[in-house]
Design an enzyme around this catalytic site. Structure first.
Site, PDB file in Angstrom:
ATOM      1  CD  GLN A 153      -2.449  -1.267   2.725  1.00 21.30           C
ATOM      2  OE1 GLN A 153      -3.440  -0.614   3.030  1.00 21.30           O
ATOM      3  NE2 GLN A 153      -1.876  -2.085   3.581  1.00 21.30           N
ATOM      4  CG  HIS A 205      -3.043   2.502  -1.652  1.00 20.59           C
ATOM      5  ND1 HIS A 205      -3.038   2.419  -0.279  1.00 20.59           N
ATOM      6  CD2 HIS A 205      -4.148   1.825  -2.057  1.00 20.59           C
ATOM      7  CE1 HIS A 205      -4.085   1.711   0.131  1.00 20.59           C
ATOM      8  NE2 HIS A 205      -4.763   1.329  -0.929  1.00 20.59           N
ATOM      9  CB  CYS A 207      -1.617  14.094 -18.015  1.00 16.02           C
ATOM     10  SG  CYS A 207      -2.439  15.493 -18.781  1.00 16.02           S
ATOM     11  CB  CYS A 216      -3.516  13.070 -22.460  1.00 16.56           C
ATOM     12  SG  CYS A 216      -1.864  13.201 -21.753  1.00 16.56           S
ATOM     13  CB  CYS A 254      -2.566  17.263 -23.565  1.00 11.52           C
ATOM     14  SG  CYS A 254      -2.913  17.008 -21.809  1.00 11.52           S
ATOM     15  CB  SER A 312      -3.726   0.385  10.700  1.00 12.22           C
ATOM     16  OG  SER A 312      -4.216   0.993   9.524  1.00 12.22           O
ATOM     17  CB  ALA A 318       8.691  -4.323   9.632  1.00 12.20           C
TER      18      ALA A 318
HETATM   19  C1  BJW Z   1       4.831  -0.980  12.444  1.00 12.13           C
HETATM   20  C2  BJW Z   1       5.971  -0.260  12.645  1.00 12.13           C
HETATM   21  C3  BJW Z   1       7.154  -0.969  12.559  1.00 12.13           C
HETATM   22  C4  BJW Z   1       4.398   1.123  12.829  1.00 12.13           C
HETATM   23  N1  BJW Z   1       7.131  -2.267  12.283  1.00 12.13           N
HETATM   24  N2  BJW Z   1       4.818  -2.269  12.184  1.00 12.13           N
HETATM   25  C5  BJW Z   1     -15.795  -0.559   2.740  1.00 12.13           C
HETATM   26  C6  BJW Z   1     -15.437  -1.440   1.735  1.00 12.13           C
HETATM   27  C7  BJW Z   1     -14.676  -1.021   0.658  1.00 12.13           C
HETATM   28  C8  BJW Z   1     -14.227   0.301   0.572  1.00 12.13           C
HETATM   29  C9  BJW Z   1     -14.591   1.174   1.571  1.00 12.13           C
HETATM   30  C10 BJW Z   1     -15.363   0.745   2.628  1.00 12.13           C
HETATM   31  N3  BJW Z   1     -15.586   1.800   3.416  1.00 12.13           N
HETATM   32  C11 BJW Z   1     -14.949   2.867   2.879  1.00 12.13           C
HETATM   33  C12 BJW Z   1     -14.338   2.518   1.759  1.00 12.13           C
HETATM   34  C13 BJW Z   1     -13.527   3.406   0.911  1.00 12.13           C
HETATM   35  C14 BJW Z   1     -12.107   3.660   1.327  1.00 12.13           C
HETATM   36  C15 BJW Z   1     -11.729   3.094   2.697  1.00 12.13           C
HETATM   37  O1  BJW Z   1     -11.231   2.015   2.851  1.00 12.13           O
HETATM   38  N4  BJW Z   1     -11.943   3.872   3.741  1.00 12.13           N
HETATM   39  C16 BJW Z   1     -11.630   3.413   5.092  1.00 12.13           C
HETATM   40  C17 BJW Z   1     -10.908   4.521   5.836  1.00 12.13           C
HETATM   41  C18 BJW Z   1     -12.867   2.877   5.747  1.00 12.13           C
HETATM   42  N5  BJW Z   1     -11.241   3.043   0.328  1.00 12.13           N
HETATM   43  C19 BJW Z   1     -11.015   3.640  -0.809  1.00 12.13           C
HETATM   44  O2  BJW Z   1     -11.511   4.721  -1.086  1.00 12.13           O
HETATM   45  C20 BJW Z   1     -10.111   2.925  -1.799  1.00 12.13           C
HETATM   46  N6  BJW Z   1     -10.779   2.824  -3.034  1.00 12.13           N
HETATM   47  C21 BJW Z   1     -11.811   1.982  -3.197  1.00 12.13           C
HETATM   48  O3  BJW Z   1     -12.139   1.184  -2.352  1.00 12.13           O
HETATM   49  O4  BJW Z   1     -12.455   2.133  -4.400  1.00 12.13           O
HETATM   50  C22 BJW Z   1     -13.753   1.543  -4.532  1.00 12.13           C
HETATM   51  C23 BJW Z   1     -14.723   2.228  -3.552  1.00 12.13           C
HETATM   52  C24 BJW Z   1     -14.711   3.597  -3.386  1.00 12.13           C
HETATM   53  C25 BJW Z   1     -15.592   4.200  -2.477  1.00 12.13           C
HETATM   54  C26 BJW Z   1     -16.481   3.441  -1.726  1.00 12.13           C
HETATM   55  C27 BJW Z   1     -16.479   2.045  -1.897  1.00 12.13           C
HETATM   56  C28 BJW Z   1     -15.594   1.446  -2.813  1.00 12.13           C
HETATM   57  C29 BJW Z   1      -8.835   3.736  -2.029  1.00 12.13           C
HETATM   58  C30 BJW Z   1      -7.995   3.809  -0.822  1.00 12.13           C
HETATM   59  C31 BJW Z   1      -6.777   4.688  -1.079  1.00 12.13           C
HETATM   60  C32 BJW Z   1      -6.002   4.918   0.191  1.00 12.13           C
HETATM   61  N7  BJW Z   1      -5.010   5.872  -0.019  1.00 12.13           N
HETATM   62  C33 BJW Z   1      -4.160   6.244   1.119  1.00 12.13           C
HETATM   63  C34 BJW Z   1      -3.644   7.695   1.020  1.00 12.13           C
HETATM   64  C35 BJW Z   1      -2.812   8.037  -0.099  1.00 12.13           C
HETATM   65  C36 BJW Z   1      -2.294   9.416   0.117  1.00 12.13           C
HETATM   66  C37 BJW Z   1      -0.791   9.428   0.031  1.00 12.13           C
HETATM   67  O5  BJW Z   1      -0.119   8.557   0.588  1.00 12.13           O
HETATM   68  O6  BJW Z   1      -0.305  10.337  -0.565  1.00 12.13           O
HETATM   69  O7  BJW Z   1      -3.103   5.288   1.235  1.00 12.13           O
HETATM   70  S1  BJW Z   1      -4.937   6.199   2.700  1.00 12.13           S
HETATM   71  C38 BJW Z   1      -3.515   5.733   3.581  1.00 12.13           C
HETATM   72  O8  BJW Z   1      -3.883   4.525   4.281  1.00 12.13           O
HETATM   73  C39 BJW Z   1      -2.448   5.338   2.514  1.00 12.13           C
HETATM   74  C40 BJW Z   1      -2.054   3.961   2.993  1.00 12.13           C
HETATM   75  O9  BJW Z   1      -1.539   3.191   1.929  1.00 12.13           O
HETATM   76  C41 BJW Z   1      -3.323   3.419   3.585  1.00 12.13           C
HETATM   77  C42 BJW Z   1      -3.109   2.273   4.550  1.00 12.13           C
HETATM   78  O10 BJW Z   1      -2.419   2.694   5.673  1.00 12.13           O
HETATM   79  P1  BJW Z   1      -1.393   1.718   6.379  1.00 12.13           P
HETATM   80  O11 BJW Z   1      -0.294   1.386   5.461  1.00 12.13           O
HETATM   81  O12 BJW Z   1      -2.103   0.592   7.006  1.00 12.13           O
HETATM   82  O13 BJW Z   1      -0.747   2.709   7.480  1.00 12.13           O
HETATM   83  P2  BJW Z   1      -1.295   3.063   8.953  1.00 12.13           P
HETATM   84  O14 BJW Z   1      -0.607   4.312   9.369  1.00 12.13           O
HETATM   85  O15 BJW Z   1      -2.747   3.045   9.018  1.00 12.13           O
HETATM   86  O16 BJW Z   1      -0.790   1.849   9.856  1.00 12.13           O
HETATM   87  C43 BJW Z   1       0.594   1.628  10.071  1.00 12.13           C
HETATM   88  C44 BJW Z   1       0.724   0.302  10.813  1.00 12.13           C
HETATM   89  O17 BJW Z   1       2.096   0.013  10.963  1.00 12.13           O
HETATM   90  C45 BJW Z   1       0.122   0.316  12.230  1.00 12.13           C
HETATM   91  O18 BJW Z   1      -0.653  -0.863  12.419  1.00 12.13           O
HETATM   92  C46 BJW Z   1       1.347   0.290  13.155  1.00 12.13           C
HETATM   93  O19 BJW Z   1       1.129  -0.432  14.365  1.00 12.13           O
HETATM   94  C47 BJW Z   1       2.351  -0.407  12.296  1.00 12.13           C
HETATM   95  N8  BJW Z   1       3.736  -0.050  12.543  1.00 12.13           N
HETATM   96  N9  BJW Z   1       5.603   1.078  12.904  1.00 12.13           N
HETATM   97  C48 BJW Z   1       5.895  -2.877  12.113  1.00 12.13           C
HETATM   98  N10 BJW Z   1       8.331  -0.337  12.794  1.00 12.13           N
HETATM   99 ZN    ZN Z   2      -1.540  15.295 -20.968  1.00 12.29          ZN
END
Ligand code: BJW
Ligand code: ZN
Length: 242
Positions: A103, A121, A129, A132, A152, A191, A233
């Protein structure tokens, strides 16, 4: 089960498995100094996702969004892969069939050498763009605001999947294929709050895979997995290979 016994259990499952899939999140890059999203030190403590990581936010104020990404680019430009990233490269080389689903948008897995990889992600070092649709590598730090497409003249945006946006169909296809066919799934440093990745553990478990979680804390995945190991990790992943 204590940590040593749990790691030994995962090691022997990996040694026997022909097909291994790994899902990573921000926790694996935390050990390289990259901020996570949630939790006490996470990015969402100071920034509101809907103001920065959504298509509406970009439409409303592309300069603000690009300024945030420039801050992230400046930070990430100083970071390198850690032993956790490198251990997954070695695991890829050892396994008959392997797929890494991340992710993370920081590009550190690819920089470490992972090749069988879906960045579901997107990638902060790519731009797309809005006119285009062309996707290009761009490692400018800082990137010129507002960046324009050379073909474009459309506005460029980060090639990142924001909330409410669909994931790339090819990434989804490769991920589901890897989840359906794996004998072992490792879930590292996520998470488990964001869909669809939050459903990947249950999918692999339902089709009979051995599922292990490596995380500093417990998560919604911890109760469903076969083994949950708490720790960093960068310490735990290399131990799976020793
Ligand atoms: C350690 C450590 C160490 C610390 N060693 N461990 C129900 C079903 C389906 C979809 C949805 C739903 N309800 C809502 C949705 C839509 C939404 C969603 O899931 N929302 C939730 C918040 C509920 N999902 C979407 O919109 C996705 N698209 C989609 O589903 O399209 C179809 C659809 C759309 C709308 C409705 C329904 C369907 C797209 C999701 C895109 C997420 N993008 C982001 C941000 C990008 C911005 C950027 O980076 O510039 O991506 S969100 C953010 O969270 C980022 C990450 O990739 C993502 C996940 O986070 P991650 O990696 O888990 O990080 P943390 O900080 O949360 O956790 C870190 C973990 O590490 C912790 O557990 C720590 O304990 C641990 N840790 N240090 C080991 N040293
Ligand atoms: Zn373009």
């Amino acid at each position: 089960m204590n940590i040593d016994a749990a790691l030994q259990d995962i090691r022997s499952r990996l040694a026997q498995a022909k097909s291994v899939t790994v899902l990573t999140g921000a926790g694996i890059s935390a050990d390289s100094g990259v901020p996570t999203f949630r939790g006490a030190e996470g990015l969402w403590k100071d920034f509101r996702p809907e103001e920065l990581a959504s298509p509406d936010a970009f439409e409303r104020d592309p300069t603000l969004v690009w300024e945030w990404y420039n801050w992230r680019r400046e930070l990430l430009a100083t970071k390198s892969p850690n032993p956790g990233h490198h251990a997954l490269v070695e695991l890829e080389q050892r396994c008959e069939r392997f797929w890494l689903i991340t992710q993370n948008v920081d590009g550190l897995h690819a920089e470490a050498g992972s090749r069988k990889l879906s960045e579901i992600h997107g990638n902060i070092w790519k731009v797309r763009c809005t006119g285009c649709g062309v996707v290009k590598d761009n490692r400018d730090v800082p990137i010129e605001i507002l960046p324009k497409c050379l073909t474009c003249h459309g506005l460029l945006r980060p090639h990142i999947v924001w909330f409410g946006e669909s994931l790339d169909p090819e990434d989804l296809h490769n991920s589901y294929e890897a989840l359906r066919s794996c004998e072992v799934l490792l879930i590292i440093g996520t998470s488990g709050m964001v869909y669809p990745a939050a459903s990947f553990g249950p999918i692999a478990k339902d089709q009979g895979a051995f599922v292990a979680e490596l995380n500093l804390d417990s998560t919604p995945n911890s109760d469903l997995v076969d083994v949950a190991v708490q720790g960093r990790a960068k310490d735990l992943v290399p131990q799976l290979l020793s």
